[in-house]
Structure formats: C-alpha cells, structure tokens
Design an enzyme around this catalytic site. Structure first.
Site, mmCIF file in Angstrom:
data_model
loop_
_atom_site.group_PDB
_atom_site.id
_atom_site.type_symbol
_atom_site.label_atom_id
_atom_site.label_comp_id
_atom_site.label_asym_id
_atom_site.label_seq_id
_atom_site.Cartn_x
_atom_site.Cartn_y
_atom_site.Cartn_z
ATOM 1 N N GLY A 13 3.701 4.645 8.943
ATOM 2 C CA GLY A 13 3.411 3.354 7.348
ATOM 3 C C GLY A 13 2.239 3.897 6.308
ATOM 4 O O GLY A 13 1.323 3.025 5.926
ATOM 5 N N GLY A 16 1.355 1.814 3.685
ATOM 6 C CA GLY A 16 0.243 0.865 3.588
ATOM 7 C C GLY A 16 -0.534 0.992 2.810
ATOM 8 O O GLY A 16 -1.063 2.200 2.396
ATOM 9 N N GLN A 17 -1.832 -0.299 2.945
ATOM 10 C CA GLN A 17 -2.697 -0.339 2.587
ATOM 11 C C GLN A 17 -4.015 0.595 2.989
ATOM 12 O O GLN A 17 -4.041 1.908 2.030
ATOM 13 C CB GLN A 17 -3.650 -1.664 2.622
ATOM 14 C CG GLN A 17 -5.189 -1.277 2.264
ATOM 15 C CD GLN A 17 -5.760 -2.875 2.802
ATOM 16 O OE1 GLN A 17 -5.657 -2.788 3.636
ATOM 17 N NE2 GLN A 17 -6.901 -2.876 1.942
ATOM 18 N N ASP A 58 11.538 4.537 11.240
ATOM 19 C CA ASP A 58 11.477 3.130 11.803
ATOM 20 C C ASP A 58 10.872 3.451 12.925
ATOM 21 O O ASP A 58 11.731 3.453 13.619
ATOM 22 C CB ASP A 58 12.658 2.522 11.627
ATOM 23 C CG ASP A 58 12.215 0.857 12.054
ATOM 24 O OD1 ASP A 58 12.923 0.352 11.860
ATOM 25 O OD2 ASP A 58 10.768 0.930 12.145
ATOM 26 N N ILE A 59 9.438 2.602 13.000
ATOM 27 C CA ILE A 59 8.957 2.980 14.481
ATOM 28 C C ILE A 59 9.317 2.246 15.511
ATOM 29 O O ILE A 59 9.298 3.379 17.120
ATOM 30 C CB ILE A 59 7.128 3.311 14.370
ATOM 31 C CG1 ILE A 59 6.684 1.835 14.209
ATOM 32 C CG2 ILE A 59 6.786 4.372 13.675
ATOM 33 C CD1 ILE A 59 5.203 1.881 14.636
ATOM 34 N N TYR A 148 -0.772 -10.728 16.196
ATOM 35 C CA TYR A 148 -1.695 -9.393 15.927
ATOM 36 C C TYR A 148 -2.793 -9.247 16.741
ATOM 37 O O TYR A 148 -2.567 -7.749 17.173
ATOM 38 C CB TYR A 148 -2.133 -9.931 14.896
ATOM 39 C CG TYR A 148 -2.563 -8.810 13.874
ATOM 40 C CD1 TYR A 148 -3.939 -8.498 13.312
ATOM 41 C CD2 TYR A 148 -2.325 -7.244 13.636
ATOM 42 C CE1 TYR A 148 -4.618 -7.553 13.394
ATOM 43 C CE2 TYR A 148 -2.411 -6.215 12.820
ATOM 44 C CZ TYR A 148 -4.348 -6.287 12.937
ATOM 45 O OH TYR A 148 -4.251 -5.224 12.064
ATOM 46 N N LYS A 152 -3.028 -5.576 19.928
ATOM 47 C CA LYS A 152 -3.949 -4.993 19.479
ATOM 48 C C LYS A 152 -4.814 -4.923 20.629
ATOM 49 O O LYS A 152 -5.173 -3.788 20.837
ATOM 50 C CB LYS A 152 -5.057 -5.472 18.143
ATOM 51 C CG LYS A 152 -4.335 -5.425 17.127
ATOM 52 C CD LYS A 152 -3.734 -3.607 16.483
ATOM 53 C CE LYS A 152 -3.363 -3.434 15.221
ATOM 54 N NZ LYS A 152 -2.629 -2.167 15.173
ATOM 55 N N ILE A 178 -10.301 -4.675 5.473
ATOM 56 C CA ILE A 178 -10.539 -3.115 4.114
ATOM 57 C C ILE A 178 -10.530 -3.424 2.592
ATOM 58 O O ILE A 178 -9.603 -3.915 3.001
ATOM 59 C CB ILE A 178 -9.911 -1.960 4.632
ATOM 60 C CG1 ILE A 178 -9.563 -1.503 6.296
ATOM 61 C CG2 ILE A 178 -9.682 -1.179 3.799
ATOM 62 C CD1 ILE A 178 -11.318 -1.152 6.694
HETATM 63 C C1 VAH Z 1 -5.948 -8.907 9.094
HETATM 64 N N1 VAH Z 1 -6.555 -6.600 7.418
HETATM 65 O O1 VAH Z 1 -6.179 -9.013 8.171
HETATM 66 C C2 VAH Z 1 -6.451 -7.110 8.932
HETATM 67 C C3 VAH Z 1 -7.315 -6.825 9.902
HETATM 68 C C4 VAH Z 1 -9.442 -7.559 10.526
HETATM 69 C C5 VAH Z 1 -8.066 -7.904 9.233
HETATM 70 O O2 VAH Z 1 -6.652 -6.284 10.682
HETATM 71 O O3 VAH Z 1 -4.779 -8.705 9.241
#
Ligand code: VAH
Length: 325
Positions: A13, A16-17, A58-59, A148, A152, A178
C-alpha cells in the site's frame, strides 16, 4: 521469536496516503534500497520511484508477495494496503478480501520466511456505538458497524493469535483520522479533514459530507509516521499490548477546523451536505484514551490543530503556486 534486526523492509500500500509518506520516512531512517515500496495498480509518484525500489503486487495474491519477499530478502513488513471505511461500505466483499484474506497471506509469508516484525495498522473504526464516545478506553466493547471496522477488529485478533501461537512479532496502532499534505486519502470517512484544505486553497469553498458539529479523533502525518516507526523499534519486553494500541493527537469538530482555516483564508466558506459517511462518523468515538501507548513506548504527539492548519496551508499554498495542487 526471531531476534534479527529490521533491515529489509517491505511496504504494501505504498502508493496510499500513509504508505507513500511512510516509505519515504523509512528510506530516510534505513537505506533507500532496503525499503521496497509496493502497490497494486496506481502509478507511483516520481518521488517514490526515484528514492528506492518499487514493485507491483497484490496482497490477495500470495505468490506475488512471496516473489518480492524472496527477490528482496525482506525481513520486515509494513502492511499498509487496505480498503478504507467508505469504499468498504460500498464494496464489503472487496474490503474483507483485501483487509483479511490479504492480511492472512502476509502473516503466512511472515511465518514462512521468519520475519523479524510485521506492522498491521488498525483504526479507531474498531469501536462502534456501544463503545464509550469520550476518551474511549484501550479495553472496551468492539462492535463496529462497518465492514472496515469488522476487518480491523479481525486483523487485531489475527495478529494477537499469530503473536501468541507462532511467536510472530506483530504490532499495530488504532490510527485516528490522518491529515496529510502529500497524498490524498482514498475512500475514508475522515477524508474531509484533508480535502477541506485542498479546496480552501484552490476554490476558497468546500462542500463537507459530514455535519459541522461532527467531532472525530485526528492526527497529523508527521505524528503518524513517528508513532508507526517508534512502535516497531521498541523492545518487545516493554509491550503489554501488541496489535491494538489506541492512538490520537487531537479531536475537533468540522466547525473548529473551518475557523482555524479562516484565520489564513478569511473568505473561505464551507457548506454541509451529509451523506452515508455521516452514519459511519457518528458510530466512532469523539476522543480516545491513548494512555497505554504513552506508558508502554513513550508516545506523544507534536502537532495540535493550530500547528496542523499552519503547516498544511503553508505546504499546499506552495504547491498551488507551483501549479501542482
Ligand atoms: C477511514 N481514514 O476514514 C480511515 C480511518 C479512522 C478512520 O481508519 O476509513
């Protein structure tokens, strides 16, 4: 557990940001050629390409990881590849596939090649409406309402399992939103806190996809990079937690952010058009207790909202005047 030092680092990645700036920071700390940047398909920047090795992997494809691990003699992995919260809600299957099946491949390869250490980012997205909203504790209910967030929590549990069952040194941080000036985020709910700066500079107006009163935990990229590198360099004996450190630097509402920006761009105007991301933001904490990170490995942020705004405006103004914002 392997006692080898971290020498040959793979960053997934890396376009990415966070991954893009983490790669540069790691190349400054180690040798450029000892930090392999990888991405799935997005064209890397000239900065990334000119500062060290880059490969497309590609993971989700274990063999593509294994090839670069062997070719570059990798001993440490920063697994930054992920589908973020907003995109994850539009495509939950993709989110699970990349964030969990991809992670499973990373752990398998890490075991097979006796990796020194693996960094797996987590997120404040592990918390849900049942978690305390203010000063959310390190140990509390984890019932996220996004795929998501589910990925996590699963990633944290998988990392702890590999740590305890196979002695694999896995570490991770629950990143807040971030804010950064170099690479736009892709598909998160906290992206407004980055986009707003770009739009303020370019157009002096922004249409925000969450309400003015929305408050979320945030952090500036230099602090994110400092935490992501410091945690991986702490002696394991000091750590009681491994994959799930709460982490934050500040919390602010969109309204407070707008007021800070207006100190530099007085005519800046923000309108509010909440979309599906409002529900995601509302399910997350407003502030985080990161005492464990402070006690176990000396975490502490350097940037508050005022310092972030000053630095972001300065950096983005330069790029705007150069015609590349
Ligand atoms: C998101 N930037 O918005 C990520 C982050 C806490 C948010 O994990 O999905």
């Amino acid at each position: 557990m392997s006692k080898k030092e971290m020498k040959r680092i793979l960053v997934t990645g890396a376009v990415g940001q966070i991954g893009s700036e983490l790669t540069i920071a790691l190349r400054e700390k180690y040798n450029n050629d000892d930090v392999l940047a990888t991405g799935r398909k997005t064209k890397p920047s000239e900065t990334l390409l000119n500062s060290g090795p880059f490969e497309f992997i590609d993971i989700v494809n274990k063999k593509s990881i294994e090839k670069v691990v062997k070719d570059y003699d990798v001993d440490t992995i920063y697994n930054m590849a992920a589908i973020l919260s907003a995109v994850g809600e539009k495509n939950p299957e993709l989110c699970w596939n990349v964030n969990i099946n991809g992670l499973y491949n990373i752990f398998d390869i890490a075991l097979e090649y006796d990796m020194t250490r693996v960094f797996v980012p987590s997120s404040i997205a592990v918390f849900g409406p049942e978690s305390p909203k203010e000063n959310t504790p390190q140990e509390t209910i984890l019932k996220p309402k996004t795929m998501y967030g589910v990925s996590k929590v699963t990633g944290e549990l998988l990392g702890d399992y590999y740590f305890k069952r196979f002695n694999l040194d896995v570490r991770g941080l629950r990143y807040p939103g971030i804010i950064s000036s170099e690479t736009l985020p892709g598909g998160g709910t906290t992206d407004y806190a980055v986009e707003i700066f770009y739009e303020a500079i370019k157009n002096k107006k922004y249409s925000c996809f969450v309400k003015e009163s929305t408050i979320l935990p945030m952090m500036y990229m230099p602090d994110c990079l400092k935490a992501s590198i410091d945690l991986m360099n702490v002696d394991i004996s000091k750590l009681k937690h491994h994959c799930d450190f709460n982490l934050t630097a500040m919390s602010f509402s969109v309204g407070e952010l707008v007021s800070e920006i207006k100190k530099y761009i007085s005519e800046f105007d923000c309108e509010y058009k909440p979309d599906f991301r409002q529900d995601i933001a509302d399910s997350w904490p407003r502030s985080i207790d990161d005492t464990a990170a402070r006690k176990e490995w000396g975490w502490g942020p350097d940037y508050d909202l005022s310092a972030v705004t000053k630095d972001m405006i300065k950096k983005l103004r330069i790029r705007f005047e150069e015609g590349n914002l």
